[in-house]
Design a protein around this motif. Sequence first.
Motif, PDB file in Angstrom:
ATOM      1  N   ARG A   1      -5.496  -3.165   8.624  1.00 48.92           N
ATOM      2  CA  ARG A   1      -4.879  -4.492   8.791  1.00 48.92           C
ATOM      3  C   ARG A   1      -3.818  -4.740   7.726  1.00 48.92           C
ATOM      4  O   ARG A   1      -2.723  -5.230   8.025  1.00 48.92           O
ATOM      5  CB  ARG A   1      -5.942  -5.584   8.725  1.00 48.92           C
TER       6      ARG A   1
ATOM      7  N   TYR B   1      -0.761  -2.537   8.459  1.00 45.91           N
ATOM      8  CA  TYR B   1      -0.022  -3.009   9.627  1.00 45.91           C
ATOM      9  C   TYR B   1       0.930  -4.132   9.234  1.00 45.91           C
ATOM     10  O   TYR B   1       2.091  -4.134   9.623  1.00 45.91           O
ATOM     11  CB  TYR B   1      -0.997  -3.486  10.708  1.00 45.91           C
ATOM     12  N   HIS B   2       0.430  -5.074   8.438  1.00 46.02           N
ATOM     13  CA  HIS B   2       1.276  -6.199   8.045  1.00 46.02           C
ATOM     14  C   HIS B   2       2.378  -5.777   7.076  1.00 46.02           C
ATOM     15  O   HIS B   2       3.452  -6.366   7.066  1.00 46.02           O
ATOM     16  CB  HIS B   2       0.428  -7.320   7.439  1.00 46.02           C
TER      17      HIS B   2
ATOM     18  N   ARG C   1       4.940  -3.727   9.520  1.00 48.87           N
ATOM     19  CA  ARG C   1       5.512  -4.462  10.641  1.00 48.87           C
ATOM     20  C   ARG C   1       6.802  -5.163  10.209  1.00 48.87           C
ATOM     21  O   ARG C   1       6.828  -5.828   9.183  1.00 48.87           O
ATOM     22  CB  ARG C   1       4.508  -5.506  11.119  1.00 48.87           C
TER      23      ARG C   1
END
Length: 55
Positions: free
Chosen positions: A34, A37-38, A41
């Motif tokens: 998580r 991903y942030h 992104r």
Amino acid sequence: MRHDTRTQAYVQRRTTEGLTKKDIIRCLKRAIAREMYHLLRPHPQHQDTPTKTAA
């Protein structure tokens, strides 16, 4: 799990909740995924916007 103080606190908390080491590692992998991903992104305000060319 040996060096990071945040991870050590997390492992201790989850162990007292009754999770096994295998379950805790699975949860840690998800948390790392998580966070990554942030970080990876693209954010809308940082994207390159196409410029119009004068014709």
